[in-house]
Motif scaffolding. Structure first.
Motif, PDB file in Angstrom:
ATOM      1  N   MET A 175     -34.253  -8.097  44.125  1.00  0.00           N
ATOM      2  CA  MET A 175     -33.443  -6.968  44.558  1.00  0.00           C
ATOM      3  C   MET A 175     -33.465  -6.792  46.064  1.00  0.00           C
ATOM      4  N   PHE A 176     -34.664  -6.676  46.624  1.00  0.00           N
ATOM      5  CA  PHE A 176     -34.783  -6.489  48.062  1.00  0.00           C
ATOM      6  C   PHE A 176     -35.868  -7.387  48.623  1.00  0.00           C
ATOM      7  N   GLY A 177     -35.862  -7.583  49.890  1.00  0.00           N
ATOM      8  CA  GLY A 177     -36.849  -8.415  50.543  1.00  0.00           C
ATOM      9  C   GLY A 177     -36.295  -8.921  51.847  1.00  0.00           C
ATOM     10  N   ARG A 178     -36.859  -8.453  52.946  1.00  0.00           N
ATOM     11  CA  ARG A 178     -36.315  -8.782  54.265  1.00  0.00           C
ATOM     12  C   ARG A 178     -36.302 -10.279  54.515  1.00  0.00           C
ATOM     13  N   GLY A 179     -37.258 -10.980  53.929  1.00  0.00           N
ATOM     14  CA  GLY A 179     -37.330 -12.405  54.176  1.00  0.00           C
ATOM     15  C   GLY A 179     -36.085 -13.148  53.741  1.00  0.00           C
ATOM     16  N   ALA A 180     -35.308 -12.596  52.824  1.00  0.00           N
ATOM     17  CA  ALA A 180     -34.116 -13.260  52.312  1.00  0.00           C
ATOM     18  C   ALA A 180     -32.847 -12.737  52.977  1.00  0.00           C
ATOM     19  N   ARG A 181     -33.005 -11.879  54.004  1.00  0.00           N
ATOM     20  CA  ARG A 181     -31.846 -11.255  54.615  1.00  0.00           C
ATOM     21  C   ARG A 181     -31.717 -11.672  56.071  1.00  0.00           C
ATOM     22  N   GLU A 182     -30.482 -11.747  56.530  1.00  0.00           N
ATOM     23  CA  GLU A 182     -30.196 -12.103  57.911  1.00  0.00           C
ATOM     24  C   GLU A 182     -29.222 -11.093  58.494  1.00  0.00           C
ATOM     25  N   ASP A 183     -29.215 -11.002  59.827  1.00  0.00           N
ATOM     26  CA  ASP A 183     -28.242 -10.145  60.482  1.00  0.00           C
ATOM     27  C   ASP A 183     -26.829 -10.610  60.142  1.00  0.00           C
ATOM     28  N   LEU A 184     -25.947  -9.654  59.948  1.00  0.00           N
ATOM     29  CA  LEU A 184     -24.551  -9.966  59.637  1.00  0.00           C
ATOM     30  C   LEU A 184     -23.895 -10.655  60.825  1.00  0.00           C
ATOM     31  N   ASP A 185     -23.308 -11.806  60.583  1.00  0.00           N
ATOM     32  CA  ASP A 185     -22.533 -12.488  61.610  1.00  0.00           C
ATOM     33  C   ASP A 185     -21.268 -11.675  61.870  1.00  0.00           C
ATOM     34  N   GLU A 186     -21.006 -11.342  63.123  1.00  0.00           N
ATOM     35  CA  GLU A 186     -19.919 -10.422  63.443  1.00  0.00           C
ATOM     36  C   GLU A 186     -18.555 -10.964  63.054  1.00  0.00           C
ATOM     37  N   GLU A 187     -18.329 -12.255  63.291  1.00  0.00           N
ATOM     38  CA  GLU A 187     -17.038 -12.828  62.925  1.00  0.00           C
ATOM     39  C   GLU A 187     -16.859 -12.858  61.412  1.00  0.00           C
ATOM     40  N   GLU A 188     -17.903 -13.243  60.705  1.00  0.00           N
ATOM     41  CA  GLU A 188     -17.832 -13.257  59.244  1.00  0.00           C
ATOM     42  C   GLU A 188     -17.663 -11.842  58.702  1.00  0.00           C
ATOM     43  N   GLY A 189     -18.337 -10.884  59.353  1.00  0.00           N
ATOM     44  CA  GLY A 189     -18.221  -9.502  58.919  1.00  0.00           C
ATOM     45  C   GLY A 189     -16.811  -8.969  59.089  1.00  0.00           C
ATOM     46  N   GLU A 190     -16.197  -9.286  60.221  1.00  0.00           N
ATOM     47  CA  GLU A 190     -14.829  -8.821  60.466  1.00  0.00           C
ATOM     48  C   GLU A 190     -13.859  -9.423  59.452  1.00  0.00           C
ATOM     49  N   GLU A 191     -14.042 -10.699  59.153  1.00  0.00           N
ATOM     50  CA  GLU A 191     -13.173 -11.346  58.166  1.00  0.00           C
ATOM     51  C   GLU A 191     -13.381 -10.756  56.777  1.00  0.00           C
ATOM     52  N   MET A 192     -14.640 -10.595  56.366  1.00  0.00           N
ATOM     53  CA  MET A 192     -14.935 -10.050  55.045  1.00  0.00           C
ATOM     54  C   MET A 192     -14.417  -8.625  54.910  1.00  0.00           C
ATOM     55  N   ALA A 193     -14.627  -7.805  55.940  1.00  0.00           N
ATOM     56  CA  ALA A 193     -14.164  -6.422  55.888  1.00  0.00           C
ATOM     57  C   ALA A 193     -12.647  -6.353  55.759  1.00  0.00           C
ATOM     58  N   GLY A 194     -11.936  -7.237  56.467  1.00  0.00           N
ATOM     59  CA  GLY A 194     -10.480  -7.256  56.364  1.00  0.00           C
ATOM     60  C   GLY A 194     -10.016  -7.603  54.965  1.00  0.00           C
ATOM     61  N   LEU A 195     -10.675  -8.574  54.339  1.00  0.00           N
ATOM     62  CA  LEU A 195     -10.321  -8.958  52.972  1.00  0.00           C
ATOM     63  C   LEU A 195     -10.621  -7.818  51.996  1.00  0.00           C
ATOM     64  N   LEU A 196     -11.758  -7.159  52.191  1.00  0.00           N
ATOM     65  CA  LEU A 196     -12.128  -6.053  51.305  1.00  0.00           C
ATOM     66  C   LEU A 196     -11.178  -4.875  51.469  1.00  0.00           C
ATOM     67  N   ARG A 197     -10.773  -4.584  52.701  1.00  0.00           N
ATOM     68  CA  ARG A 197      -9.802  -3.498  52.906  1.00  0.00           C
ATOM     69  C   ARG A 197      -8.486  -3.817  52.204  1.00  0.00           C
ATOM     70  N   GLY A 198      -8.056  -5.079  52.295  1.00  0.00           N
ATOM     71  CA  GLY A 198      -6.821  -5.460  51.630  1.00  0.00           C
ATOM     72  C   GLY A 198      -6.911  -5.290  50.129  1.00  0.00           C
ATOM     73  N   ALA A 199      -8.012  -5.717  49.540  1.00  0.00           N
ATOM     74  CA  ALA A 199      -8.186  -5.594  48.093  1.00  0.00           C
ATOM     75  C   ALA A 199      -8.322  -4.136  47.683  1.00  0.00           C
ATOM     76  N   LEU A 200      -9.025  -3.336  48.495  1.00  0.00           N
ATOM     77  CA  LEU A 200      -9.184  -1.921  48.178  1.00  0.00           C
ATOM     78  C   LEU A 200      -7.849  -1.190  48.317  1.00  0.00           C
ATOM     79  N   ARG A 201      -7.055  -1.590  49.297  1.00  0.00           N
ATOM     80  CA  ARG A 201      -5.733  -0.982  49.470  1.00  0.00           C
ATOM     81  C   ARG A 201      -4.860  -1.240  48.236  1.00  0.00           C
ATOM     82  N   GLU A 202      -4.958  -2.434  47.672  1.00  0.00           N
ATOM     83  CA  GLU A 202      -4.230  -2.742  46.442  1.00  0.00           C
ATOM     84  C   GLU A 202      -4.712  -1.856  45.300  1.00  0.00           C
ATOM     85  N   GLU A 203      -6.019  -1.601  45.263  1.00  0.00           N
ATOM     86  CA  GLU A 203      -6.577  -0.709  44.239  1.00  0.00           C
ATOM     87  C   GLU A 203      -5.992   0.696  44.368  1.00  0.00           C
TER      88      GLU A 203
END
Length: 208
Positions: free
Chosen positions: A171-199
């Protein structure tokens, strides 16, 4: 009162995001600038009572945080009836009631949008209350964590995959987590907004 209590919500990172991204005409913002706050916030949802954005230390790509716009430390603080002896005003009670309702209403469409964008079939919805329960930011929020099928990348960013995490579904554990890559984050957020807008436009009737 602890030092943490004294600091919040003045320096609460979620309150800072709420201030930086006020509600717009649509609950799904068009193209919010992630650099309005530091570190960047990749916002997906912005309403008068709820916000959703990507976790900056994701367990998996697409890890979303759903939180209240107004500051409440724990889920139990979302009171819906006057409490004695220090009961809140009717306005505060209504605000808490609407905040609680918004969390419940947005979890399903956010889940559907997450599944559509990532292609996952399984995901966790986790909500922590207090330091002993692994709550890092003392502002009530839900984690929506995608769980990718065997062989799919489970950790975020461009780092090494934690194979053990793929098998154990930890479930949790810092060792398995990394800082969010900003470019990947921007792309993912855009895709999620598009899908949520369809919802939103489809009345939330999309099926998994």
């Amino acid at each position: 009162m602890s030092s943490v209590d004294e600091l919040y919500p003045v320096s609460c990172p979620f309150c800072k995001i709420a201030d930086a991204y006020p509600p717009e005409a649509s609950p799904v913002p068009q193209s919010p600038d992630p650099e309005r706050v530091d570190p960047q916030a990749h916002v997906i949802l912005s309403t008068p009572y709820a916000l959703a954005f990507l976790d900056i230390l994701p367990i998996a790509p697409g890890h979303i945080l759903l939180t209240t716009r107004h500051h409440y430390r724990k889920l139990s603080d979302l009171y819906t009836t006057p409490q004695h002896p220090n009961h809140p005003s009717s306005d505060e009670t209504q605000q808490a009631l609407e905040s609680a309702r918004a969390l419940g209403e947005w979890l399903p469409p956010l889940s559907r949008a997450l599944c559509k964008v990532t292609g996952i079939e399984d995901w966790n919805i986790v909500q922590n209350n207090g330091e002993r329960a692994a709550q890092v930011v003392p502002h009530v929020h839900f984690h929506l964590i995608p769980r990718y099928q065997e062989g799919r990348r489970e950790n975020a960013g461009k780092g090494k995959v934690d194979v053990g995490m793929l098998k154990s579904w930890r479930m949790f554990g810092r060792g398995a987590r990394e800082d969010l890559d900003e470019e990947e984050g921007e792309e993912m957020a855009g895709l999620l907004r598009g899908a949520l807008r369809e919802e939103v436009e489809g009345g939330g009737k999309a099926k998994l």
